[in-house]
Scaffold this motif. Structure first.
Motif, short mmCIF file in Angstrom:
data_model
loop_
_atom_site.label_atom_id
_atom_site.label_comp_id
_atom_site.label_asym_id
_atom_site.label_seq_id
_atom_site.Cartn_x
_atom_site.Cartn_y
_atom_site.Cartn_z
N ARG A 299 0.79 -1.14 -0.18
CA ARG A 299 0.22 -0.04 0.06
C ARG A 299 0.91 1.34 -0.10
N LYS A 301 1.89 5.33 -0.30
CA LYS A 301 1.34 6.65 0.14
C LYS A 301 2.11 7.91 -0.55
N GLU A 328 -1.83 6.53 -1.93
CA GLU A 328 -2.82 7.28 -1.42
C GLU A 328 -2.41 8.72 -0.97
N GLY A 329 -3.20 9.75 -1.36
CA GLY A 329 -2.74 11.19 -1.31
C GLY A 329 -1.63 11.78 -2.47
N SER A 373 -4.84 7.53 -7.23
CA SER A 373 -6.16 7.19 -6.96
C SER A 373 -6.23 5.64 -7.24
N ASP A 374 -7.45 4.84 -6.69
CA ASP A 374 -7.52 3.56 -6.76
C ASP A 374 -8.38 3.20 -8.12
#
Ligand code: S3P
Length: 429
Positions: A299, A301, A328-329, A373-374
């Motif tokens: 994951r 960031k 993320e971010g 973005s996912d």
């Protein structure tokens, strides 16, 4: 103009080896050609850029034999190169044209260097200006700032040059000229760029001093042929590092990768983003650090990237942009203006291509902000004739909601001719 369509993948798994390091492969031919004795090179990258270097040295009378495994270069000594009978075509290779211009500046003959439509747009003043200060006479288009360049070499004097940009091509060009100059040639730079030239000069017996942000070469010292084993290129491995990090259920072992600290910015950046990357069995090969890289899905960031890590990861930003697109971010990139003068403007090319697959990128003069973005969409993107843009967008396809077609992919052969078969091998549908 050929294209490829890449399907989303369920995982990236297995064990691979990437082709030899491009920078080290170029330098092995160049130093082998002007050393005394026969240099052997194993793990040489037979990409188009390195073949441009090989052809240029053959055109200057150097006997280079390739039996498919080992390259054998019969060195002609420091002063044994012959005047080429024709223009030296460096193709797409910035390293070939900039380094060879330094070397040719030291020769007592006339030569002309040029390249393809992309290379002829790239800035050459950065080497022409300091080489002219050393005494070379170089003419070229646009007041000597664009190729073709015509070089009348010889009679060089060492200089103390502070480069305004961190660039291994500028540094290496002046180091090669420095081998032929009277006295010492010193090059300093804002922060350290890749130091393969420093390592290989030393390996071949050149007289040089290295300090934290510069190098000094003494002219007139003959080099001695060596056996060189080229490690896998971390710039090629970077696409697979990102592929395994962003694709679920992935675990990939990349064997035999060069991990010279002046090149491992990409590992530092991806780890700071939360990437699970391990270096295994670190060892030294022909004066260069090497390791196996184990990478697993992670994951990620967003982070802020700037300062001295930028030259240590300069070729990996297209791949890093893909990691950022999935993080993320927001990831911010600054101090990276050099990306605008690579094979294409890589800031604009990545902003445009990521925009086409639904990722928001805001450009600034020396970098960009990428909002992760996912949801990365399928679509059609273009390489702009740049190998690393083509490969990074192909990696993005692995996690897209639908297939991505990448157009103009012939350029991938400049650095990584086996990229697509290797991607196909590790990406499960
Ligand atoms: C290289 C230096 C870097 C890099 C290029 C290879 C080299 O260029 O981008 O792919 O082998 O010296 P700059 O020196 O222009 O940053």
């Amino acid at each position: 103009m050929n294209s490829i369509t890449i399907q989303p993948a369920a995982s990236v798994r297995g064990e691979i080896a990437v082709p030899g390091d491009k920078s080290i492969s170029h330098r092995s031919i160049m130093l082998g050609a002007i050393a005394n004795g026969v240099t052997t090179v194993r793990g040489f990258l037979r990409g188009e850029d390195n073949m441009s270097t090989m052809h240029a040295f053959r055109a200057m009378g150097v006997d280079i034999n390739d039996d498919g495994e080992t390259i054998r270069i019969t060195g002609r000594g420091l002063h044994g190169l012959q005047e080429p009978g024709d223009v030296l075509d460096c193709g797409n290779s910035g390293t070939t044209i900039r380094l060879i211009t330094g070397l040719l500046s030291g020769q007592s003959f006339f030569s002309v260097v040029t390249g393809d439509q992309y290379l002829r747009k790239r800035p050459m003043k950065r080497v022409v200006e300091p080489l002219s200060r050393m005494g070379a006479r170089i003419a070229g288009r646009n007041g000597g700032t664009l190729a073709p360049l015509a070089i009348t070499g010889g009679g060089l004097k060492g200089i103390d040059y502070h480069s305004p940009v961190s660039s291994a091509q500028i540094k290496s060009s002046l180091m090669l000229a420095g081998l032929y100059a009277e006295g010492e040639t010193t090059v300093t730079e804002p922060s350290l760029s890749r130091d393969h030239s420093e390592r290989m000069f030393r390996y071949f017996g050149a007289s040089l001093k290295v300090n934290p942000n510069g190098v000094t070469v003494r002219g007139g010292v003959e080099l001695t042929a060596q056996d060189v084993t080229v490690p896998g290129d971390i710039s090629s491995a970077a696409f697979f590092l990102v592929a395994a990090l962003i694709t679920p259920n992935s675990e990939l072992l990349i064997k035999n990768v060069g991990v010279n600290p002046s090149r491992t910015g990409v590992i530092d950046i991806l780890k700071a983003m939360g990437g699970d990357i391990q270096l295994i069995d670190e060892r030294d090969v022909s004066g260069e650090p090497v390791a196996d890289l184990l990478v697993r899905s992670s994951r990620l960031k967003g982070i802020a990237i700037s300062g001295s890590v930028v030259p240590r990861a300069i070729d990996e930003f297209p791949a890093i942009c893909i990691a950022a697109a999935r993080a993320e971010g927001v990831t911010t990139v600054r101090d990276a203006k050099e990306l605008r003068v690579k094979e294409t403007d890589r800031i604009t090319a990545m902003a445009v291509n990521l925009g086409k697959v639904g990722i928001t990128v805001t450009e600034c003069e020396d970098g960009m902000d990428i909002t992760g973005s996912d949801r990365l969409l399928g679509g059609t993107v273009d390489s702009s004739g740049d190998h690393r843009i083509a490969m990074s967008m192909s990696v993005a396809a692995l996690v897209a909601t639908g297939p991505i077609t990448v157009t103009d992919i012939g350029c991938v052969a400049t650095s990584f001719p086996t990229f697509f078969p290797l991607l196909e091998k590790v990406a499960a549908k």
